[in-house]
Design a protein around this motif. Structure first.
Motif: not given
Length: 376
Positions: A301-312
């Motif tokens: 969850l944390l890598p996919a949400f924060l570090l994938s370029g999805f939002v940030f």
């Protein structure tokens, strides 16, 4: 590997899934809930910013400027203030996020050709919204200023003088700058990664916890046969979730589809296999369902949400984090989804991302088989 043994393990796992209502809810209901919840609630668009105006001039020129703000979809005029104290009260109560103060000699200074300063006060407690709102305000004021300059030039020379430089911006791939078009494809990647890994993270751990793993070890099953057999039911559930998510993105959220549908389906299935393999590895490493589920959430969850370029944006992250994102599978799948959905790119452009997912999935699966053999 023998197909008959894989079928037997898959049949056993299907029976367990359909008997366990919690597994079905986790595998089907939760992804749909997350898709619609985040799809509608998570947006980066800044519209209808609450605006309060203190018009000290009260002239047709000042009212024209205010009308440009109130007539824009970016601002919503709440009321007119009569002092800074009223403005401060509205911003403190969150009744307004921005205030526009027009000076008393606004019209006189414009008529005299003097530069007029119009004050904008923004609530900076929400920095992203404040920055975007200021950008919108600058654009509106600049547009108003240009119209006044052209009007004064027309009066002076009785002809329309044109500025020497006229920018003509064009936005490719998402012309209306609707954040949902970028969020929904990335959201599909995040949900598939979390749900697929979370579901499979409980499979082997459950066997160890309930004491049935010793019975499976005593059979002629190999490690690879057991793992593949256990993955089959969750692959079917994940494939169902994937198809529903893709259909929802196309027909409910109206995200444009410009690429090849077969390429989208093929890469999505590849990513699903990668997520399932990662969840299986976590399940093998964890001896209890609670520990495996918690680790699966942290690792997905944390890598996919924060570090994938999805939002940030990854480019805005510190260099060490930018380097770390190269081992996050969701980063590559987000790029693939946005490329197919919005840009319509094909296999030639996405070959590198697809190759990484294939290699990563193979390595994770091989590592899962190796770790399981050591525990047998």
């Amino acid at each position: 590997m023998k197909l008959q043994r894989i079928k037997a393990v898959a049949r056993k796992e299907f029976i367990h899934v359909f008997r366990d209502i919690r597994s079905l809810i986790m595998g089907i209901a939760i992804p749909m809930m997350l898709l619609f919840l985040f799809g509608y609630a998570l947006t980066l668009d800044v519209d209808n910013v609450p605006l309060v105006v203190w018009d000290q001039s009260g002239t047709p020129a000042s009212r024209d400027l205010v009308s440009r703000f109130s007539g824009s979809r970016y601002f919503s005029l709440k009321r007119y203030a009569a002092s800074y104290r009223e403005i401060e009260r509205d911003i403190d109560r969150r009744d307004a996020l921005m205030a526009l103060i027009i000076p008393r000699r606004f019209d006189d200074d414009l008529q005299a050709g003097r530069t007029v300063k119009v004050q904008a006060i923004v609530d900076g407690s929400d920095s992203n919204t404040a920055t975007t709102a200021l950008g919108y305000a600058d654009f509106i004021v600049d547009s108003y200023s240009r119209s006044i300059t052209l009007e004064q030039s027309r009066r002076a020379v009785d002809t329309l003088s044109r500025p020497p430089l006229a920018p003509e911006p064009r936005v490719w791939f998402n012309a209306d700058l609707v954040s949902r078009n970028a969020i929904v494809p990335g959201l599909i990647a995040v949900i598939m990664m979390v749900i697929a890994a979370l579901l499979t993270s409980l499979t082997v751990a459950r066997e160890w916890e309930t004491g049935t793993m010793e019975q499976l070890i005593s059979t002629p099953l190999t490690g690879g046969e057991l793992i593949v057999g256990k993955l089959v039911p969750y692959f079917c559930i994940g494939l169902f979730d994937l198809v529903v998510a893709l259909l929802a993105g196309r027909f409910i959220f109206l995200v444009p589809m410009r690429g090849e549908r077969l390429l989208l389906l093929g890469t999505s299935i590849l990513f699903l296999v990668v997520a399932l393999a990662l969840g299986m590895l976590i399940s093998i490493l964890g001896r209890s369902q609670f520990a495996a589920s918690q680790f699966a959430l942290v690792a997905t969850l944390l890598p996919a949400f924060l570090l994938s370029g999805f939002v940030f944006p990854i480019a805005n992250m510190p260099l060490p984090l930018q380097a770390f994102t190269h081992v996050i599978p969701a980063r590559y799948f987000v790029t693939i989804l946005r490329g197919i959905y919005l840009k319509g790119v094909g296999l030639k452009v996405l070959a590198g991302d697809i190759l990484f997912l294939a290699v990563f999935g193979s390595l994770v699966f091989a590592l899962a088989v190796r770790k399981f053999r050591k525990k047998m």
